[in-house]
Design a protein around this motif. Structure first.
Motif, PDB file in Angstrom:
ATOM      1  N   SER A  73     -11.884  -6.334  15.802  1.00 22.84           N
ATOM      2  CA  SER A  73     -12.406  -7.089  14.681  1.00 22.84           C
ATOM      3  C   SER A  73     -13.773  -7.627  15.072  1.00 22.84           C
ATOM      4  N   GLY A 103      -9.042 -13.090  14.297  1.00 24.41           N
ATOM      5  CA  GLY A 103      -9.698 -13.121  12.993  1.00 24.41           C
ATOM      6  C   GLY A 103      -9.322 -11.967  12.098  1.00 24.41           C
ATOM      7  N   SER A 104      -8.381 -11.148  12.518  1.00 19.70           N
ATOM      8  CA  SER A 104      -8.063  -9.946  11.744  1.00 19.70           C
ATOM      9  C   SER A 104      -6.673 -10.036  11.152  1.00 19.70           C
ATOM     10  N   GLN A 105      -6.561  -9.827   9.855  1.00 17.75           N
ATOM     11  CA  GLN A 105      -5.239  -9.768   9.237  1.00 17.75           C
ATOM     12  C   GLN A 105      -5.076  -8.478   8.452  1.00 17.75           C
ATOM     13  N   GLY A 106      -5.672  -7.416   8.907  1.00 20.46           N
ATOM     14  CA  GLY A 106      -5.601  -6.159   8.169  1.00 20.46           C
ATOM     15  C   GLY A 106      -4.534  -5.220   8.668  1.00 20.46           C
ATOM     16  N   ASN A 107      -3.712  -5.651   9.606  1.00 21.41           N
ATOM     17  CA  ASN A 107      -2.732  -4.748  10.190  1.00 21.41           C
ATOM     18  C   ASN A 107      -1.628  -4.409   9.206  1.00 21.41           C
ATOM     19  N   LEU A 108      -1.123  -3.201   9.315  1.00 23.09           N
ATOM     20  CA  LEU A 108      -0.108  -2.698   8.397  1.00 23.09           C
ATOM     21  C   LEU A 108       1.212  -2.479   9.097  1.00 23.09           C
ATOM     22  N   THR A 128     -12.060  -6.275   6.770  1.00 23.26           N
ATOM     23  CA  THR A 128     -10.953  -7.095   7.244  1.00 23.26           C
ATOM     24  C   THR A 128     -10.140  -7.575   6.055  1.00 23.26           C
ATOM     25  N   ARG A 129      -8.838  -7.362   6.127  1.00 26.42           N
ATOM     26  CA  ARG A 129      -7.875  -7.777   5.106  1.00 26.42           C
ATOM     27  C   ARG A 129      -7.789  -6.818   3.920  1.00 26.42           C
ATOM     28  N   SER A 130      -8.430  -5.657   3.985  1.00 28.12           N
ATOM     29  CA  SER A 130      -8.346  -4.725   2.868  1.00 28.12           C
ATOM     30  C   SER A 130      -7.647  -3.444   3.305  1.00 28.12           C
ATOM     31  N   TYR A 189      -9.283   0.477  14.093  1.00 26.44           N
ATOM     32  CA  TYR A 189      -7.927   0.556  14.615  1.00 26.44           C
ATOM     33  C   TYR A 189      -7.694   1.888  15.325  1.00 26.44           C
ATOM     34  N   TYR A 241      -4.285   4.235  16.280  1.00 29.98           N
ATOM     35  CA  TYR A 241      -2.863   4.446  16.103  1.00 29.98           C
ATOM     36  C   TYR A 241      -2.437   5.692  16.869  1.00 29.98           C
ATOM     37  N   SER A 287     -11.379  -0.735   8.171  1.00 27.50           N
ATOM     38  CA  SER A 287     -11.202  -1.482   6.924  1.00 27.50           C
ATOM     39  C   SER A 287     -12.158  -2.661   6.899  1.00 27.50           C
ATOM     40  N   GLN A 342      -6.904   0.255   4.689  1.00 26.96           N
ATOM     41  CA  GLN A 342      -7.471   0.984   5.811  1.00 26.96           C
ATOM     42  C   GLN A 342      -7.761   2.421   5.384  1.00 26.96           C
ATOM     43  N   PHE A 353       0.841  -1.195   0.000  1.00 26.65           N
ATOM     44  CA  PHE A 353       0.000   0.000   0.000  1.00 26.65           C
ATOM     45  C   PHE A 353       0.881   1.252   0.000  1.00 26.65           C
ATOM     46  N   ILE A 398      -6.292  -7.142  19.062  1.00 22.58           N
ATOM     47  CA  ILE A 398      -4.881  -6.825  19.267  1.00 22.58           C
ATOM     48  C   ILE A 398      -4.756  -5.678  20.264  1.00 22.58           C
ATOM     49  N   ARG A 413       1.072  -5.424   4.400  1.00 21.99           N
ATOM     50  CA  ARG A 413       0.187  -6.068   5.378  1.00 21.99           C
ATOM     51  C   ARG A 413       0.980  -7.038   6.230  1.00 21.99           C
ATOM     52  N   ARG A 430      -1.063 -14.035  11.988  1.00 19.28           N
ATOM     53  CA  ARG A 430      -2.474 -14.177  12.335  1.00 19.28           C
ATOM     54  C   ARG A 430      -2.705 -13.704  13.753  1.00 19.28           C
ATOM     55  N   TYR A 431      -3.575 -12.749  13.872  1.00 16.27           N
ATOM     56  CA  TYR A 431      -4.038 -12.301  15.177  1.00 16.27           C
ATOM     57  C   TYR A 431      -5.538 -12.544  15.215  1.00 16.27           C
TER      58      TYR A 431
END
Lengths: 118, 111
Positions: B50, A101-106, B96-98, B33, B35, B94, B100, A34, B56, A94, A98-99
């Motif tokens: 989530s 159910g969320s894998q959107g962390n950057l 999820t998985r896309s 999220y 930050y 986001s 942000q 990204f 997290i 990205r 795996r955390y």
């Protein structure tokens, strides 16, 4: 370890000239990449992403980026810079760990300040 | 509409105060999220929700307490902060998985 590197703290370009902001990455597996831009005292704005498909990705405001797997790079480019493009640019990948159910962390690079002079 | 809103825009608080930051999105995103960003540095992830559950916590001090009342809202409750907590606090959402989408941020100053 997953990481993103932006080797230039600052890039200076004359208005009308092409610009390139560099980004290299290190990830295991296929990267989700990204680019974001941040104007002073503002949030980050999404520019473009590479998930799969064509290596040349077109995004907002005339920006594009080229994914190069062999060089593990994802450089941001624009054919003709504008003074209004002056801002802080962040490359991100990205975090594929795996955390729950969320894998959107950057994972962000340190940022590159782009300065476009008239 | 890709808008994430945050209130307030600016906040000045003393070290004994209790305050809250608010974030809202109406894009149907299921991940949200918080930050923290210091000047000219990249954002540092604090918390991820989530599907309205905290997924997290990046070892954030307990003086920061997140809350997700529903799928559109995210709060960050602040108590007994330190001057070094002064920063720009950004909210993002986001699918999820896309990618942000970020809000404009709250500029926090702790005196």
């Amino acid at each position: 370890a997953q990481s993103v590197a932006q080797p230039e703290d600052q890039v200076n370009v004359a208005e009308g000239n092409p610009l390139t902001v560099k980004c290299t990455y290190s990830v295991s597996g296929n990267p989700y990449l990204f680019w974001y831009v941040q104007y002073p005292n503002r949030g980050l704005q999404f520019l473009l992403k590479y998930i799969t498909g064509d290596n040349l990705v077109k995004g907002s405001y005339g920006f594009e980026a080229e994914f190069n797997k062999s060089q593990t790079s994802f450089h941001l480019k624009k054919p003709s810079a504008l003074v209004s493009d002056s801002a802080l640019y962040f490359c991100a990948v990205r975090d594929m760990r795996r955390y729950g159910g969320s894998q959107g962390n950057l994972i962000f690079g340190k940022g590159t300040k782009l300065s476009v002079k008239p | 509409d890709t808008e994430v809103t945050q209130t307030p825009k600016h906040l000045v608080m003393g070290m004994t105060n209790k305050k809250s930051l608010k974030c809202e999105q109406h894009m149907g995103h299921r991940a949200m999220y918080w930050y923290k960003q210091k000047a000219k540095k990249p954002p540092e992830l604090m918390f991820v929700y989530s599907y309205e559950k905290l997924s997290i916590n990046e070892s954030v001090p307990s003086r920061f307490s997140p809350e997700c009342p529903n799928s559109s809202l995210l709060n960050l409750h602040l108590h007994a902060l330190q001057p070094e907590d002064s920063a720009l606090y950004l909210c993002a959402s986001s699918q999820t998985r896309s990618e942000q989408y970020f809000g404009p941020g709250t500029r926090l100053t702790v005196t």
